[in-house]
Write a protein that holds these residues in place. Structure first.
Motif, PDB file in Angstrom:
ATOM      1  N   UNK A  88       0.834  -1.201   0.000  1.00 37.49           N
ATOM      2  CA  UNK A  88       0.000   0.000   0.000  1.00 37.49           C
ATOM      3  C   UNK A  88       0.870   1.253   0.000  1.00 37.49           C
ATOM      4  N   UNK A  89       1.881   1.267   0.848  1.00 39.37           N
ATOM      5  CA  UNK A  89       2.789   2.410   0.911  1.00 39.37           C
ATOM      6  C   UNK A  89       3.492   2.641  -0.412  1.00 39.37           C
ATOM      7  N   UNK A 132       5.088  12.100   5.470  1.00 40.23           N
ATOM      8  CA  UNK A 132       3.833  11.856   6.186  1.00 40.23           C
ATOM      9  C   UNK A 132       3.365  10.424   5.985  1.00 40.23           C
ATOM     10  N   UNK A 133       3.533   9.921   4.785  1.00 41.44           N
ATOM     11  CA  UNK A 133       3.138   8.547   4.493  1.00 41.44           C
ATOM     12  C   UNK A 133       3.918   7.561   5.355  1.00 41.44           C
ATOM     13  N   UNK A 134       5.214   7.792   5.488  1.00 42.15           N
ATOM     14  CA  UNK A 134       6.057   6.888   6.278  1.00 42.15           C
ATOM     15  C   UNK A 134       5.638   6.898   7.746  1.00 42.15           C
ATOM     16  N   UNK A 135       5.441   8.087   8.323  1.00 42.39           N
ATOM     17  CA  UNK A 135       5.078   8.127   9.744  1.00 42.39           C
ATOM     18  C   UNK A 135       3.693   7.543   9.987  1.00 42.39           C
ATOM     19  N   UNK A 178       3.372   7.928  15.973  1.00 45.32           N
ATOM     20  CA  UNK A 178       2.118   8.669  15.977  1.00 45.32           C
ATOM     21  C   UNK A 178       2.354  10.143  16.300  1.00 45.32           C
ATOM     22  N   UNK A 179       3.185  10.414  17.302  1.00 45.41           N
ATOM     23  CA  UNK A 179       3.498  11.800  17.652  1.00 45.41           C
ATOM     24  C   UNK A 179       4.239  12.503  16.519  1.00 45.41           C
ATOM     25  N   UNK A 180       5.143  11.795  15.842  1.00 45.36           N
ATOM     26  CA  UNK A 180       5.839  12.377  14.692  1.00 45.36           C
ATOM     27  C   UNK A 180       4.851  12.693  13.576  1.00 45.36           C
ATOM     28  N   UNK A 181       3.898  11.800  13.366  1.00 42.87           N
ATOM     29  CA  UNK A 181       2.875  12.019  12.346  1.00 42.87           C
ATOM     30  C   UNK A 181       2.030  13.251  12.689  1.00 42.87           C
ATOM     31  N   UNK A 182       1.607  13.348  13.929  1.00 44.12           N
ATOM     32  CA  UNK A 182       0.827  14.521  14.351  1.00 44.12           C
ATOM     33  C   UNK A 182       1.637  15.803  14.204  1.00 44.12           C
ATOM     34  N   UNK A 183       2.901  15.763  14.593  1.00 41.74           N
ATOM     35  CA  UNK A 183       3.750  16.944  14.488  1.00 41.74           C
ATOM     36  C   UNK A 183       3.856  17.403  13.034  1.00 41.74           C
ATOM     37  N   UNK A 212       2.064   0.141  11.668  1.00 40.39           N
ATOM     38  CA  UNK A 212       2.926  -1.043  11.616  1.00 40.39           C
ATOM     39  C   UNK A 212       3.459  -1.430  12.984  1.00 40.39           C
ATOM     40  N   UNK A 213       3.852  -0.419  13.781  1.00 41.11           N
ATOM     41  CA  UNK A 213       4.345  -0.718  15.123  1.00 41.11           C
ATOM     42  C   UNK A 213       3.240  -1.295  16.013  1.00 41.11           C
TER      43      UNK A 213
END
Length: 89
Positions: A21-22, A40-43, A78-83, A49-50
């Motif tokens: 999918x990625x 953004x896709x990776x985070x 998740x926090x990195x994605x939100x940031x 995944x984690x």
């Protein structure tokens, strides 16, 4: 079917689908500019995944610290994605 869950192989299959999918979403972004930027896709995918790896550890009776470590990694992703999504542009 039960052995897929007992061995955690079901999670391996789901993770493989997430990687595919990625890759597909990345190709769409590269060709059209539509969709999530690669960072953004990776985070986003890493956070999910984690969590799946934490589930796999729990299903296979891994030590508690492995489940905790994967959950902590999921929180960090998740926090990195939100940031990335909420920072001012």
């Amino acid at each position: 079917m039960v052995e897929l869950f007992d061995t955690g192989r079901i999670i391996d299959a789901i993770l493989l689908l997430m990687v595919l999918e990625g890759a597909l979403l990345y190709l769409v972004y590269r060709r059209s500019g539509w969709g999530l930027a690669p960072g953004t896709l990776v985070t986003t995918l890493a956070a999910g995944g984690f969590l799946l790896l934490a589930l796999r550890a729990a299903l296979t009776d891994a030590a508690w610290y492995w489940v905790s470590a994967w959950l902590l990694a999921g929180l960090a992703a998740h926090l990195a994605d939100l940031w990335q999504r909420l920072r001012p542009q």
